[in-house]
Motif scaffolding. Sequence first.
Motif, mmCIF file in Angstrom:
data_model
loop_
_atom_site.group_PDB
_atom_site.id
_atom_site.type_symbol
_atom_site.label_atom_id
_atom_site.label_comp_id
_atom_site.label_asym_id
_atom_site.label_seq_id
_atom_site.Cartn_x
_atom_site.Cartn_y
_atom_site.Cartn_z
ATOM 1 N N ALA A 46 56.536 92.831 -12.490
ATOM 2 C CA ALA A 46 57.594 92.937 -13.482
ATOM 3 C C ALA A 46 57.400 94.185 -14.338
ATOM 4 O O ALA A 46 56.274 94.559 -14.657
ATOM 5 N N VAL B 242 61.007 96.265 -20.732
ATOM 6 C CA VAL B 242 61.903 97.189 -21.414
ATOM 7 C C VAL B 242 61.113 98.250 -22.165
ATOM 8 O O VAL B 242 61.479 99.430 -22.143
ATOM 9 N N VAL C 96 68.136 93.527 -26.412
ATOM 10 C CA VAL C 96 66.993 93.071 -25.641
ATOM 11 C C VAL C 96 65.751 93.267 -26.486
ATOM 12 O O VAL C 96 65.756 94.032 -27.446
ATOM 13 N N ASP D 166 61.095 91.951 -22.874
ATOM 14 C CA ASP D 166 62.001 91.435 -21.846
ATOM 15 C C ASP D 166 61.819 92.253 -20.575
ATOM 16 O O ASP D 166 61.470 93.446 -20.627
ATOM 17 N N GLU D 167 62.077 91.627 -19.453
ATOM 18 C CA GLU D 167 61.994 92.351 -18.186
ATOM 19 C C GLU D 167 63.177 93.297 -18.036
ATOM 20 O O GLU D 167 64.265 93.028 -18.559
ATOM 21 N N SER E 6 64.945 93.732 -15.546
ATOM 22 C CA SER E 6 66.040 93.028 -14.877
ATOM 23 C C SER E 6 66.946 92.313 -15.880
ATOM 24 O O SER E 6 68.153 92.191 -15.661
ATOM 25 N N THR E 7 66.393 91.869 -16.997
ATOM 26 C CA THR E 7 67.199 91.238 -18.045
ATOM 27 C C THR E 7 68.155 92.256 -18.654
ATOM 28 O O THR E 7 69.335 91.960 -18.878
ATOM 29 N N ALA E 8 67.666 93.455 -18.912
ATOM 30 C CA ALA E 8 68.518 94.513 -19.461
ATOM 31 C C ALA E 8 69.644 94.849 -18.497
ATOM 32 O O ALA E 8 70.802 94.992 -18.898
ATOM 33 N N THR F 203 70.969 92.927 -16.181
ATOM 34 C CA THR F 203 71.902 91.794 -16.160
ATOM 35 C C THR F 203 72.813 91.809 -17.381
ATOM 36 O O THR F 203 74.031 91.628 -17.262
ATOM 37 N N LEU F 204 72.247 92.035 -18.560
ATOM 38 C CA LEU F 204 73.050 92.066 -19.780
ATOM 39 C C LEU F 204 74.054 93.211 -19.772
ATOM 40 O O LEU F 204 75.201 93.047 -20.200
ATOM 41 N N GLN G 205 76.853 92.082 -17.420
ATOM 42 C CA GLN G 205 77.647 90.991 -17.985
ATOM 43 C C GLN G 205 78.559 91.450 -19.116
ATOM 44 O O GLN G 205 79.675 90.971 -19.254
#
Length: 145
Positions: A2, A5, A81, A85-86, A88-90, A92-93, A96
């Motif tokens: 992983a 950020v 974020v 946070d990973e 991948s979370t950034a 995705t956000l 979205q």
Amino acid sequence: MAQFVREVMTAGVAAVRPDASLVEAAQLMRAQDIGDVLVAQDNRLIGVLTDRDIALRAVADGFDPLTVNAESVCTPAPVCVGPDDEVSTAVTLMRQHAVRRLPVVEDGRPLGVVSLGDLAEFQDPRSALADISRAAPSAGPGTVV
């Protein structure tokens, strides 16, 4: 493995007070060669103000950028974020919410921004978007070089 950020973000915060004029915000953007500033008070994030916000939410409607403040034009309570946070979370956000930049916040305190360019450089340093993100800005019409 992983990635977080904090490893890809642009650290440091270019911020204006909520009562700063749009001219002040635009001058900071120009000086820092960036397209957005955070709107913050007492080291707390209030919103994000982009060059596009200034153009479309104020200037295009005929408002005076000397008298309109940053808080009235910014995007309030932006999607954020955390530094831990990973990546991948950034990603995705951003997908979205259809945004190009995310403030990086810890305990309500802004630490930096992660942008599409930051993510492009991280995911594929040889991509066209990564190249564009690294390039110096070109002088536009009316720009004195």
